[in-house]
Every structure is written in C-alpha cells, then in structure tokens.
Design a protein around this motif. Sequence first.
Motif, PDB file in Angstrom:
ATOM      1  N   VAL A  57      42.457  43.279  42.733  1.00  0.00           N
ATOM      2  CA  VAL A  57      42.274  43.108  44.028  1.00  0.00           C
ATOM      3  C   VAL A  57      43.556  43.992  44.752  1.00  0.00           C
ATOM      4  O   VAL A  57      44.728  43.371  44.598  1.00  0.00           O
ATOM      5  N   PRO A  58      43.476  44.909  45.431  1.00  0.00           N
ATOM      6  CA  PRO A  58      44.529  45.506  45.793  1.00  0.00           C
ATOM      7  C   PRO A  58      45.282  44.889  47.220  1.00  0.00           C
ATOM      8  O   PRO A  58      44.504  44.148  47.771  1.00  0.00           O
ATOM      9  N   HIS A  59      46.647  45.104  47.263  1.00  0.00           N
ATOM     10  CA  HIS A  59      47.462  44.406  48.000  1.00  0.00           C
ATOM     11  C   HIS A  59      46.638  44.300  49.664  1.00  0.00           C
ATOM     12  O   HIS A  59      46.911  43.308  50.302  1.00  0.00           O
ATOM     13  N   HIS A  60      46.288  45.553  49.847  1.00  0.00           N
ATOM     14  CA  HIS A  60      45.866  45.654  51.494  1.00  0.00           C
ATOM     15  C   HIS A  60      44.571  44.940  51.753  1.00  0.00           C
ATOM     16  O   HIS A  60      44.404  44.857  52.948  1.00  0.00           O
ATOM     17  N   VAL A  61      43.901  44.484  50.779  1.00  0.00           N
ATOM     18  CA  VAL A  61      42.603  43.771  51.084  1.00  0.00           C
ATOM     19  C   VAL A  61      43.233  42.347  51.275  1.00  0.00           C
ATOM     20  O   VAL A  61      43.692  41.615  50.451  1.00  0.00           O
ATOM     21  N   THR A  62      42.897  41.959  52.510  1.00  0.00           N
ATOM     22  CA  THR A  62      43.381  40.272  53.000  1.00  0.00           C
ATOM     23  C   THR A  62      42.278  39.391  52.633  1.00  0.00           C
ATOM     24  O   THR A  62      41.412  39.510  52.304  1.00  0.00           O
ATOM     25  N   ARG A  87      42.848  36.268  43.574  1.00  0.00           N
ATOM     26  CA  ARG A  87      43.636  36.967  43.317  1.00  0.00           C
ATOM     27  C   ARG A  87      45.187  36.304  42.837  1.00  0.00           C
ATOM     28  O   ARG A  87      45.448  35.369  43.651  1.00  0.00           O
ATOM     29  N   THR A  88      45.568  36.403  41.695  1.00  0.00           N
ATOM     30  CA  THR A  88      46.890  35.637  41.288  1.00  0.00           C
ATOM     31  C   THR A  88      47.973  36.480  41.810  1.00  0.00           C
ATOM     32  O   THR A  88      48.208  37.638  41.807  1.00  0.00           O
ATOM     33  N   LEU A  89      49.124  35.819  42.016  1.00  0.00           N
ATOM     34  CA  LEU A  89      50.524  36.192  42.484  1.00  0.00           C
ATOM     35  C   LEU A  89      51.300  35.946  41.485  1.00  0.00           C
ATOM     36  O   LEU A  89      51.193  34.894  40.851  1.00  0.00           O
ATOM     37  N   PRO A  90      52.412  36.879  41.167  1.00  0.00           N
ATOM     38  CA  PRO A  90      52.493  38.095  41.858  1.00  0.00           C
ATOM     39  C   PRO A  90      51.186  39.250  41.475  1.00  0.00           C
ATOM     40  O   PRO A  90      50.678  38.917  40.449  1.00  0.00           O
ATOM     41  N   ASN A  91      51.068  40.065  42.328  1.00  0.00           N
ATOM     42  CA  ASN A  91      50.000  41.028  42.052  1.00  0.00           C
ATOM     43  C   ASN A  91      50.100  42.410  42.118  1.00  0.00           C
ATOM     44  O   ASN A  91      49.662  43.425  42.627  1.00  0.00           O
ATOM     45  N   ASP A  92      51.048  42.812  40.986  1.00  0.00           N
ATOM     46  CA  ASP A  92      51.589  44.282  40.681  1.00  0.00           C
ATOM     47  C   ASP A  92      50.560  44.944  40.108  1.00  0.00           C
ATOM     48  O   ASP A  92      49.805  44.357  39.378  1.00  0.00           O
ATOM     49  N   GLU A  93      50.653  46.100  40.122  1.00  0.00           N
ATOM     50  CA  GLU A  93      49.514  46.971  39.490  1.00  0.00           C
ATOM     51  C   GLU A  93      49.557  47.076  38.174  1.00  0.00           C
ATOM     52  O   GLU A  93      48.941  47.708  37.441  1.00  0.00           O
TER      53      GLU A  93
END
Length: 275
Positions: free
Chosen positions: A232-237, A146-152
């Motif tokens: 990958v949604p934010h809440h998936v750690t 998951r690359t950051l930032p991770n906006d929708e």
Amino acid sequence: MDRLTTVDTRSGAGYDISIPLRFNGVQPNAYGVSTAASTACEAGDLVGDTRRGGSCNFEQYTFIPHCNGTHTECVGHITHDRISVLDCLQDVFIRALLVSVEPERAADSSESYSVPFESDDLLITKRSLENSAASGSADGQALVIRTLPNDESKKGRSYGEDMIPPYFTSEAIQFIVQNGFSHLLVDVPSIDRLFDEGKLSNHRTFWNVESGSNAVKSDSRITSTVTELIYVPHHVTDGKYWLNLQIAPFAADATPSRPILFPVDVDLRPEGRTI
Ligand SMILES: [Zn+2]
C-alpha cells in the motif's frame, strides 16, 4: 453529485495495492523458493522471442503464487478438497477499511499464538487493531492492513529464517473474524508465523476450520479470502474505500491478484456517460 470524482481506471484513479510481478526481476520471495521466471518458448524453428527472430513473443512463466508476489487464497489452501479461490470469491466490489498498524515486539505483548514466540518476533496484535479503528466493522467487509514501517523494499524483500515478517496473534485474527470482515489483505507473506510447525492456526481461525483439520465444516467461512504480499503506497491514507479485488481465473487455492482501492465517494461510471 458535484462532489463526485469521475474515475478513469486507465489513468490509475484507483490505488493499485498489488506488487507488480517482474519475471526475472526484483520481486518478493517467501521461504527461499525459486524466483518467478519467464522463458521464451521454443518448438522446432519457432522461438517466442522477436529479438531472436521469432514472429512474436510468447513465453512460459514459472512461479509459485503463495511465495512470489501478491496473491489471493481461499480455504482450499488447507483442505484435502481442492477448493478454488475462483469459486470462493464472489464479491466484486467490496467495502473496505484500510488501517496502518505498528507491529509490537513479542516480548512486550500479552497476546498469544499457537507456537512459542521468538524474542525478535513482531506481532500484529488485537490491541494494535483496536487502536487503529479496525473495530468499525460495520463499515467494511474487507480489512486492508499496512504494517509500519512501510518502505518500498517490501516489493523485493526475501522472507525466511533470517527475515521473519510480522504475523498476527490469535487474538488479532479472532478480533477480525468477530468484527465481520470477510476478506483480509496484508503486506506480509503470511498471516501466520512463517515457521509455525505447519499449524497455520490463524488461517484456520479465519476460515473457521478446526485446529489440525483439513476439512471444512458447515459453518466454515468458505467465501472469505486472504490476500498476501500487497503493498500500500504511502500516499494512500487510512480510511474507507471500495475494493475491487481482481484475480486471475485460476481454478486453484491461490492465484495472482490485483486489489485496487477506490475512494468511497468516487463515481465509477465511465466519463461522459449518464444513467
Ligand atoms: Zn499464501
């Protein structure tokens, strides 16, 4: 067994990390190709749209798996032999490692790539993977990045000359191969630079195909896959998961796919059933 959670996939207990392909709607795009579209079929008096008097809906879909959404591809992407991902993908449940990575500015990196960097390019580097614990190779056959930032906005982003997505350095891909990952899942449209003079050097390294070659070798990694344009949604750690890599059964080098992550301690048996 008490600590196990019973999973009901119908209620979404797994984490779907695909981007829904909304025909005629908001969707990601690479290279400015035509968007994925659906059209009601018509033949004589038949029309595949109930709103127009048809008895049922049946539509023709046009799309380009590599450019219009989440897709999984195999070595057939770069070979003259038309090798299909349906034949290559033999794993159903795969041990996976999810890591979040902050791409580095090309100007700040000492790593390399097959064509010159542009100053604004963002790189997924070996250094960033090492920092993110992706070197825990023995724990994963699949690496999910998951690359950051991770906006929708990733779900509807158009990538092209004006929006070059982050891509991997040569060292990063070598690191992934050397650490034994067979499957690589990324939230960018390509593991190579979008405009790379057609070299696809990272794809070739990943599948162990010679530079410039369109043929596999005896030791090419033909059962390995690359999945691009995930979200990958934010809440998936970050951490370890089971990956169920679902693909459409296309006899083609790429196919739409739906990867789902499950926590490693989950009980996948249907509720109420005992073994
Ligand atoms: Zn692709």
